[in-house]
Design a protein around this motif. Sequence first.
Motif, PDB file in Angstrom:
ATOM      1  N   ILE A  79      33.167 -13.916 -23.180  1.00 44.76           N
ATOM      2  CA  ILE A  79      32.622 -13.551 -21.898  1.00 44.76           C
ATOM      3  C   ILE A  79      31.245 -12.840 -22.039  1.00 44.76           C
ATOM      4  O   ILE A  79      30.410 -13.206 -21.139  1.00 44.76           O
ATOM      5  N   GLU A  80      30.969 -11.929 -23.051  1.00 42.89           N
ATOM      6  CA  GLU A  80      29.766 -11.403 -22.948  1.00 42.89           C
ATOM      7  C   GLU A  80      28.521 -12.371 -23.481  1.00 42.89           C
ATOM      8  O   GLU A  80      27.512 -12.096 -22.780  1.00 42.89           O
ATOM      9  N   GLY A  81      28.698 -13.201 -24.238  1.00 46.22           N
ATOM     10  CA  GLY A  81      27.805 -14.254 -24.781  1.00 46.22           C
ATOM     11  C   GLY A  81      26.968 -14.924 -23.271  1.00 46.22           C
ATOM     12  O   GLY A  81      25.590 -14.639 -23.273  1.00 46.22           O
ATOM     13  N   PRO A  82      27.598 -15.521 -22.216  1.00 45.55           N
ATOM     14  CA  PRO A  82      27.228 -16.072 -21.198  1.00 45.55           C
ATOM     15  C   PRO A  82      26.543 -15.063 -20.325  1.00 45.55           C
ATOM     16  O   PRO A  82      25.480 -15.503 -19.858  1.00 45.55           O
ATOM     17  N   PHE A  83      27.176 -13.814 -20.155  1.00 49.78           N
ATOM     18  CA  PHE A  83      26.682 -12.810 -19.407  1.00 49.78           C
ATOM     19  C   PHE A  83      25.273 -12.317 -20.059  1.00 49.78           C
ATOM     20  O   PHE A  83      24.251 -12.347 -19.198  1.00 49.78           O
ATOM     21  N   ARG A  84      25.120 -12.241 -21.312  1.00 46.98           N
ATOM     22  CA  ARG A  84      23.849 -11.765 -21.947  1.00 46.98           C
ATOM     23  C   ARG A  84      22.835 -12.933 -22.048  1.00 46.98           C
ATOM     24  O   ARG A  84      21.584 -12.597 -21.467  1.00 46.98           O
ATOM     25  N   GLU A  85      23.245 -14.193 -21.853  1.00 48.20           N
ATOM     26  CA  GLU A  85      22.319 -15.207 -21.611  1.00 48.20           C
ATOM     27  C   GLU A  85      21.719 -15.385 -20.282  1.00 48.20           C
ATOM     28  O   GLU A  85      20.645 -15.505 -20.077  1.00 48.20           O
ATOM     29  N   ARG A  86      22.725 -15.095 -19.193  1.00 52.49           N
ATOM     30  CA  ARG A  86      22.250 -15.216 -17.789  1.00 52.49           C
ATOM     31  C   ARG A  86      21.351 -14.167 -17.559  1.00 52.49           C
ATOM     32  O   ARG A  86      20.247 -14.104 -16.938  1.00 52.49           O
ATOM     33  N   LEU A  87      21.527 -12.875 -18.135  1.00 49.20           N
ATOM     34  CA  LEU A  87      20.435 -11.681 -17.954  1.00 49.20           C
ATOM     35  C   LEU A  87      19.254 -12.069 -18.588  1.00 49.20           C
ATOM     36  O   LEU A  87      18.269 -12.042 -18.132  1.00 49.20           O
ATOM     37  N   ARG A  88      19.401 -12.787 -19.678  1.00 49.53           N
ATOM     38  CA  ARG A  88      17.895 -13.136 -20.423  1.00 49.53           C
ATOM     39  C   ARG A  88      17.232 -14.172 -19.507  1.00 49.53           C
ATOM     40  O   ARG A  88      16.072 -13.786 -19.363  1.00 49.53           O
ATOM     41  N   ARG A  89      17.872 -15.128 -18.927  1.00 47.31           N
ATOM     42  CA  ARG A  89      17.380 -15.988 -18.263  1.00 47.31           C
ATOM     43  C   ARG A  89      16.785 -15.396 -16.705  1.00 47.31           C
ATOM     44  O   ARG A  89      15.740 -16.005 -16.219  1.00 47.31           O
ATOM     45  N   GLU A  90      17.493 -14.554 -16.227  1.00 45.32           N
ATOM     46  CA  GLU A  90      17.099 -13.934 -15.063  1.00 45.32           C
ATOM     47  C   GLU A  90      15.993 -13.018 -15.323  1.00 45.32           C
ATOM     48  O   GLU A  90      15.427 -12.319 -14.125  1.00 45.32           O
ATOM     49  N   GLY A  91      15.629 -12.436 -16.342  1.00 48.40           N
ATOM     50  CA  GLY A  91      14.703 -11.355 -16.624  1.00 48.40           C
ATOM     51  C   GLY A  91      15.407 -10.073 -16.118  1.00 48.40           C
ATOM     52  O   GLY A  91      14.655  -9.115 -15.844  1.00 48.40           O
TER      53      GLY A  91
END
Length: 91
Positions: A79-91
């Motif tokens: 769950i954490e992996g996609p969450f962190r990736e989304r935050l990275r993409r969204e800035g």
Amino acid sequence: MALRDLVVLLDGTGRDEAKLAVAVGLARRYDAHLTGLCPLELLLPGDTSFALSGYPDLWALPEFAKKVEGEARTKAALIEGPFRERLRREG
């Protein structure tokens, strides 16, 4: 009062993406910090006494407790992996 800190509950269900989209939008709108929360208890089997055929004493066995906790931590990492990736993409 302005929003500064938002928390989104992530539990590994199909609803995570929709919840995260709303949370990201609110965080962006209010320039707020977003935290993802995934309590391990949400990932544990719901009714273990039934699953254990009425033997909840198995929870007292260290090997069993470690196995279940390990599985929950693995799910949390997924769950954490996609969450962190989304935050990275969204800035």
